[in-house]
Design a protein around this motif. Structure first.
Motif, PDB file in Angstrom:
ATOM      1  N   ASN A  39      84.899 -55.649  63.146  1.00 28.21           N
ATOM      2  CA  ASN A  39      85.616 -56.837  62.690  1.00 28.21           C
ATOM      3  C   ASN A  39      85.123 -58.121  63.338  1.00 28.21           C
ATOM      4  OD1 ASN A  39      87.442 -55.386  60.987  1.00 28.21           O
ATOM      5  ND2 ASN A  39      88.514 -54.723  62.823  1.00 28.21           N
ATOM      6  N   GLY A  40      84.169 -58.026  64.249  1.00 26.75           N
ATOM      7  CA  GLY A  40      83.628 -59.204  64.929  1.00 26.75           C
ATOM      8  C   GLY A  40      83.908 -59.178  66.418  1.00 26.75           C
ATOM      9  N   VAL A  41      83.924 -60.352  67.023  1.00 28.40           N
ATOM     10  CA  VAL A  41      84.152 -60.470  68.464  1.00 28.40           C
ATOM     11  C   VAL A  41      85.586 -60.075  68.789  1.00 28.40           C
ATOM     12  CG1 VAL A  41      84.246 -62.070  70.417  1.00 28.40           C
ATOM     13  CG2 VAL A  41      82.435 -62.290  68.731  1.00 28.40           C
ATOM     14  N   CYS A  42      85.762 -59.192  69.781  1.00 27.09           N
ATOM     15  CA  CYS A  42      87.111 -58.788  70.182  1.00 27.09           C
ATOM     16  C   CYS A  42      87.422 -59.178  71.628  1.00 27.09           C
ATOM     17  CB  CYS A  42      87.337 -57.292  69.958  1.00 27.09           C
ATOM     18  SG  CYS A  42      86.121 -56.211  70.683  1.00 27.09           S
ATOM     19  N   LEU A  43      86.392 -59.468  72.441  1.00 27.27           N
ATOM     20  CA  LEU A  43      86.613 -59.896  73.817  1.00 27.27           C
ATOM     21  C   LEU A  43      85.326 -60.542  74.330  1.00 27.27           C
ATOM     22  CD1 LEU A  43      88.427 -59.840  76.400  1.00 27.27           C
ATOM     23  CD2 LEU A  43      87.381 -57.644  76.939  1.00 27.27           C
ATOM     24  N   ALA A  44      85.481 -61.665  75.030  1.00 25.91           N
ATOM     25  CA  ALA A  44      84.329 -62.332  75.649  1.00 25.91           C
ATOM     26  C   ALA A  44      84.722 -62.727  77.066  1.00 25.91           C
ATOM     27  CB  ALA A  44      83.922 -63.554  74.834  1.00 25.91           C
ATOM     28  N   ILE A  45      83.835 -62.433  78.017  1.00 26.32           N
ATOM     29  CA  ILE A  45      84.110 -62.704  79.432  1.00 26.32           C
ATOM     30  C   ILE A  45      82.963 -63.555  79.979  1.00 26.32           C
ATOM     31  CG2 ILE A  45      84.454 -61.665  81.701  1.00 26.32           C
ATOM     32  CD1 ILE A  45      85.333 -59.109  80.204  1.00 26.32           C
ATOM     33  N   PRO A  46      83.271 -64.721  80.570  1.00 24.04           N
ATOM     34  CA  PRO A  46      82.202 -65.551  81.138  1.00 24.04           C
ATOM     35  C   PRO A  46      81.606 -64.901  82.389  1.00 24.04           C
ATOM     36  CG  PRO A  46      84.353 -66.520  81.619  1.00 24.04           C
ATOM     37  CD  PRO A  46      84.591 -65.330  80.727  1.00 24.04           C
ATOM     38  N   SER A  47      80.301 -65.067  82.554  1.00 22.12           N
ATOM     39  CA  SER A  47      79.630 -64.443  83.695  1.00 22.12           C
ATOM     40  C   SER A  47      80.133 -64.992  85.025  1.00 22.12           C
ATOM     41  CB  SER A  47      78.116 -64.625  83.595  1.00 22.12           C
ATOM     42  OG  SER A  47      77.788 -65.998  83.614  1.00 22.12           O
ATOM     43  N   GLY A  48      80.572 -66.228  85.075  1.00 24.92           N
ATOM     44  CA  GLY A  48      81.049 -66.831  86.307  1.00 24.92           C
ATOM     45  C   GLY A  48      82.375 -66.275  86.788  1.00 24.92           C
ATOM     46  N   GLN A  49      83.028 -65.466  85.989  1.00 24.52           N
ATOM     47  CA  GLN A  49      84.317 -64.896  86.364  1.00 24.52           C
ATOM     48  C   GLN A  49      84.169 -63.783  87.403  1.00 24.52           C
ATOM     49  OE1 GLN A  49      86.546 -63.139  83.088  1.00 24.52           O
ATOM     50  NE2 GLN A  49      88.378 -64.126  83.867  1.00 24.52           N
ATOM     51  N   GLY A  50      82.973 -63.209  87.513  1.00 19.47           N
ATOM     52  CA  GLY A  50      82.724 -62.189  88.524  1.00 19.47           C
ATOM     53  C   GLY A  50      83.214 -60.801  88.171  1.00 19.47           C
ATOM     54  N   ALA A  51      83.495 -60.557  86.912  1.00 16.86           N
ATOM     55  CA  ALA A  51      83.979 -59.238  86.485  1.00 16.86           C
ATOM     56  C   ALA A  51      82.867 -58.196  86.586  1.00 16.86           C
ATOM     57  CB  ALA A  51      84.518 -59.306  85.064  1.00 16.86           C
ATOM     58  N   HIS A  52      83.263 -56.980  86.885  1.00 10.66           N
ATOM     59  CA  HIS A  52      82.353 -55.831  86.925  1.00 10.66           C
ATOM     60  C   HIS A  52      82.628 -55.011  85.668  1.00 10.66           C
ATOM     61  CE1 HIS A  52      80.098 -52.486  88.670  1.00 10.66           C
ATOM     62  NE2 HIS A  52      81.053 -51.718  88.203  1.00 10.66           N
ATOM     63  N   ILE A  53      81.595 -54.759  84.874  1.00  8.17           N
ATOM     64  CA  ILE A  53      81.750 -54.011  83.629  1.00  8.17           C
ATOM     65  C   ILE A  53      80.984 -52.704  83.759  1.00  8.17           C
ATOM     66  CG2 ILE A  53      81.339 -54.007  81.142  1.00  8.17           C
ATOM     67  CD1 ILE A  53      81.357 -57.111  81.319  1.00  8.17           C
ATOM     68  N   GLN A  54      81.676 -51.598  83.513  1.00  6.36           N
ATOM     69  CA  GLN A  54      81.072 -50.277  83.657  1.00  6.36           C
ATOM     70  C   GLN A  54      81.375 -49.453  82.416  1.00  6.36           C
ATOM     71  OE1 GLN A  54      82.340 -48.266  87.185  1.00  6.36           O
ATOM     72  NE2 GLN A  54      81.223 -46.410  86.705  1.00  6.36           N
ATOM     73  N   ARG A  55      80.351 -48.823  81.854  1.00  5.72           N
ATOM     74  CA  ARG A  55      80.563 -47.926  80.721  1.00  5.72           C
ATOM     75  C   ARG A  55      81.125 -46.610  81.247  1.00  5.72           C
ATOM     76  NH1 ARG A  55      76.866 -47.032  75.394  1.00  5.72           N
ATOM     77  NH2 ARG A  55      78.371 -45.658  74.360  1.00  5.72           N
ATOM     78  N   VAL A  56      82.224 -46.135  80.642  1.00  4.09           N
ATOM     79  CA  VAL A  56      82.919 -44.971  81.189  1.00  4.09           C
ATOM     80  C   VAL A  56      83.202 -43.879  80.165  1.00  4.09           C
ATOM     81  CG1 VAL A  56      84.014 -46.245  83.078  1.00  4.09           C
ATOM     82  CG2 VAL A  56      85.189 -46.077  80.875  1.00  4.09           C
ATOM     83  N   ASP A  57      82.629 -43.958  78.966  1.00  5.17           N
ATOM     84  CA  ASP A  57      82.915 -42.924  77.977  1.00  5.17           C
ATOM     85  C   ASP A  57      82.261 -41.600  78.354  1.00  5.17           C
ATOM     86  OD1 ASP A  57      80.805 -44.830  77.259  1.00  5.17           O
ATOM     87  OD2 ASP A  57      80.343 -43.462  75.638  1.00  5.17           O
ATOM     88  N   GLU A  58      82.814 -40.537  77.830  1.00  2.00           N
ATOM     89  CA  GLU A  58      82.317 -39.187  78.146  1.00  2.00           C
ATOM     90  C   GLU A  58      80.881 -39.029  77.677  1.00  2.00           C
ATOM     91  OE1 GLU A  58      84.844 -36.073  76.763  1.00  2.00           O
ATOM     92  OE2 GLU A  58      86.631 -37.038  77.550  1.00  2.00           O
ATOM     93  N   GLY A  59      80.113 -38.294  78.478  1.00  2.00           N
ATOM     94  CA  GLY A  59      78.730 -38.000  78.114  1.00  2.00           C
ATOM     95  C   GLY A  59      77.751 -39.104  78.449  1.00  2.00           C
ATOM     96  N   GLN A  60      78.204 -40.192  79.048  1.00  2.00           N
ATOM     97  CA  GLN A  60      77.320 -41.294  79.414  1.00  2.00           C
ATOM     98  C   GLN A  60      77.135 -41.323  80.919  1.00  2.00           C
ATOM     99  OE1 GLN A  60      75.726 -43.393  77.290  1.00  2.00           O
ATOM    100  NE2 GLN A  60      76.575 -42.135  75.667  1.00  2.00           N
ATOM    101  N   GLU A  61      75.993 -41.835  81.341  1.00  2.00           N
ATOM    102  CA  GLU A  61      75.750 -42.034  82.767  1.00  2.00           C
ATOM    103  C   GLU A  61      76.763 -43.044  83.300  1.00  2.00           C
ATOM    104  OE1 GLU A  61      73.478 -40.654  84.886  1.00  2.00           O
ATOM    105  OE2 GLU A  61      72.998 -39.282  83.271  1.00  2.00           O
TER     106      GLU A  61
END
Length: 68
Positions: A39-61
């Motif tokens: 449906n398009g963009v659902c969330l956008a986070i600015p890099s200056g916010q300092g958030a840590h993003i980690q992929r956590v779905d099953e079967g992924q590193e």
């Protein structure tokens, strides 16, 4: 199903967020981490916010997304 855990620095006092969707994609553009689905963009986070993003779905590193 793609799933990402978003953690904010402790001093921001924000809740961790889990985003998951079968069509979820993450791109980094113009200093933003942008999550989109069919449906398009659902969330956008600015890099200056300092958030840590980690992929956590099953079967992924379990490794963090690249810093930008």
């Amino acid at each position: 199903m793609p799933a990402y855990l978003i953690q904010h620095p402790a001093e921001q006092r924000r809740e961790d967020i889990l985003v998951e969707d079968p069509g979820l994609e993450l791109t980094f553009t113009g200093g933003w981490a942008v999550f989109t689905d069919r449906n398009g963009v659902c969330l956008a986070i600015p890099s200056g916010q300092g958030a840590h993003i980690q992929r956590v779905d099953e079967g992924q590193e379990q490794e963090p997304a690249p810093d930008r």
